[in-house]
Enzyme design. Sequence first.
Site, PDB file in Angstrom:
ATOM      1  N   ASP A 268      47.384  40.184  42.602  1.00  0.00           N
ATOM      2  CA  ASP A 268      48.538  40.471  43.460  1.00  0.00           C
ATOM      3  C   ASP A 268      48.137  40.518  44.934  1.00  0.00           C
ATOM      4  O   ASP A 268      48.942  40.865  45.800  1.00  0.00           O
ATOM      5  CB  ASP A 268      49.292  41.744  43.027  1.00  0.00           C
ATOM      6  CG  ASP A 268      48.398  42.851  42.537  1.00  0.00           C
ATOM      7  OD1 ASP A 268      47.166  42.753  42.696  1.00  0.00           O
ATOM      8  OD2 ASP A 268      48.933  43.843  42.005  1.00  0.00           O
TER       9      ASP A 268
ATOM     10  N   HIS B 276      46.454  46.942  44.492  1.00  0.00           N
ATOM     11  CA  HIS B 276      46.728  48.392  44.502  1.00  0.00           C
ATOM     12  C   HIS B 276      45.478  49.194  44.119  1.00  0.00           C
ATOM     13  O   HIS B 276      44.651  48.735  43.329  1.00  0.00           O
ATOM     14  CB  HIS B 276      47.838  48.725  43.501  1.00  0.00           C
ATOM     15  CG  HIS B 276      49.120  47.974  43.718  1.00  0.00           C
ATOM     16  ND1 HIS B 276      49.409  46.788  43.067  1.00  0.00           N
ATOM     17  CD2 HIS B 276      50.179  48.242  44.512  1.00  0.00           C
ATOM     18  CE1 HIS B 276      50.603  46.356  43.451  1.00  0.00           C
ATOM     19  NE2 HIS B 276      51.095  47.208  44.336  1.00  0.00           N
TER      20      HIS B 276
ATOM     21  N   HIS C  17      46.341  51.911  36.692  1.00  0.00           N
ATOM     22  CA  HIS C  17      47.020  53.093  37.233  1.00  0.00           C
ATOM     23  C   HIS C  17      47.108  54.242  36.225  1.00  0.00           C
ATOM     24  O   HIS C  17      47.397  55.380  36.615  1.00  0.00           O
ATOM     25  CB  HIS C  17      48.438  52.734  37.699  1.00  0.00           C
ATOM     26  CG  HIS C  17      48.479  51.788  38.869  1.00  0.00           C
ATOM     27  ND1 HIS C  17      47.812  52.049  40.045  1.00  0.00           N
ATOM     28  CD2 HIS C  17      49.084  50.584  39.030  1.00  0.00           C
ATOM     29  CE1 HIS C  17      48.015  51.039  40.890  1.00  0.00           C
ATOM     30  NE2 HIS C  17      48.777  50.137  40.295  1.00  0.00           N
TER      31      HIS C  17
ATOM     32  N   ASP D   1      42.272  44.549  42.318  1.00  0.00           N
ATOM     33  CA  ASP D   1      43.743  44.487  42.372  1.00  0.00           C
ATOM     34  C   ASP D   1      44.220  44.900  43.774  1.00  0.00           C
ATOM     35  O   ASP D   1      43.538  45.675  44.466  1.00  0.00           O
ATOM     36  CB  ASP D   1      44.317  45.441  41.317  1.00  0.00           C
ATOM     37  CG  ASP D   1      45.832  45.342  41.145  1.00  0.00           C
ATOM     38  OD1 ASP D   1      46.269  44.662  40.215  1.00  0.00           O
ATOM     39  OD2 ASP D   1      46.561  45.984  41.943  1.00  0.00           O
TER      40      ASP D   1
HETATM   41  N1  Q9C Z   1      60.111  48.466  42.146  1.00  0.00           N
HETATM   42  C1  Q9C Z   1      49.800  46.841  39.163  1.00  0.00           C
HETATM   43  O1  Q9C Z   1      49.626  45.927  39.946  1.00  0.00           O
HETATM   44  N2  Q9C Z   1      55.590  49.657  41.336  1.00  0.00           N
HETATM   45  N3  Q9C Z   1      50.795  47.710  39.298  1.00  0.00           N
HETATM   46  C2  Q9C Z   1      56.510  48.880  42.142  1.00  0.00           C
HETATM   47  C3  Q9C Z   1      58.805  48.409  42.713  1.00  0.00           C
HETATM   48  C4  Q9C Z   1      54.338  49.821  41.911  1.00  0.00           C
HETATM   49  C5  Q9C Z   1      51.702  47.601  40.394  1.00  0.00           C
HETATM   50  C6  Q9C Z   1      57.897  49.339  41.984  1.00  0.00           C
HETATM   51  C7  Q9C Z   1      53.452  48.633  41.717  1.00  0.00           C
HETATM   52  C8  Q9C Z   1      52.611  48.765  40.496  1.00  0.00           C
HETATM   53  C9  Q9C Z   1      48.913  47.002  37.986  1.00  0.00           C
HETATM   54 ZN    ZN Z   2      48.433  45.767  41.552  1.00  0.00          ZN
END
Ligand code: Q9C
Ligand code: ZN
Length: 339
Positions: free
Chosen positions: A283, A196, A158, A194
């Site tokens: 994930d 995301h 990200h 991933d």
């Molecule tokens: N409190 C990766 O999988 N943030 N990042 C979630 C919830 C967004 C995930 C906040 C998820 C980020 C690398």
């Molecule tokens: Zn992710």
Amino acid sequence: MIVIGSDAHRAHHAMELHGGSMLLSSEGPDRADVITTAMRAAGYTIEEPQPFDRSNAERVHTAEYLELLETAWSRWQELPDAGPAAMSFSWPSRTPNLVRPDDLIGQLGFHSFAADCSIVAGTWEAVTVGAAMAQTAVDRVSAGAGAAYALCRPPGHHATADQFGGYCYINNAAVAAQRLRDHGAERVAVLDVDYHHGNGTQSIFYGRSDVLTVSLHADPMFEFPWFVGHAHEHGDDDGAGWNLNVPLPRATSFADWSAALDPALERIKRSGAEALVVALGVDTFAEDPLGTFEFATADYASMATRIAELDMATVIVQEGGYAVDDIGLNVVSFLHGVA
Ligand code: Q9C
Ligand code: ZN
């Protein structure tokens, strides 16, 4: 399979805004510790990385951004009201001609895009050692190893050239892709699996045709990082046609994901890329607390086998995965599928 890792990641456990409260992040040291234990149990030997090569990282991040990551914690300590994690409360609005302020809080806002990310005492140590893992994995593959895995933590995909967010600070996949280019690969492909969208990697290479970026992910209409990751984003200028996004619906099964992988693999084949970086988030697992996809442990081996059919020199960097009890088995399943 070459595996690069280090305990240095333990120095980093940040706070995140969750449900309106600042909590210890779900991106914690247990993630990499569980992967390490599972890999050793499966017979892998984990090697330490070489020292961090900052000039390589400065080819994908701005120098002033890396300097902020490096100095934010000590600057934060000088504030009279410094709390347990350094972060801003204000981010740039959709306004042209933004000016980077001098003040720490202002710079933290300028250089981030999400409140799930903050800086603690060990962040710089962990993120530079993590990037060094990706760099060492590239060096081993450039020297002839078929594949190498970097157990990076925190994750990286990200992070843009000058903004942290989504638990990511240094974009390890982008560092790896750039280093493969600098070691002589004329073209490199990044495949991001991933859950995301890999917004940081996309944005770093968006105007370039020498690094193809491909991401399969939850549709940003309902999922972080929102705002970007749509199918119509193909790249700009020289990079036009060199970004491919495959957004997918909630509760996507591995069968449906695997069908969506076909055109992604075809695009990578057609690109003429000489090396591949896999941004490996797990994930997508059914039990993941952040995701909605329905993958089982064995699916990661199938995924890896299909990617390995590309028969390319491959650097794998660890991204997300928050079902900590199963994260080690899921990563090991993938690595078995590569070999
Ligand atoms: N409190 C990766 O999988 N943030 N990042 C979630 C919830 C967004 C995930 C906040 C998820 C980020 C690398
Ligand atoms: Zn992710």
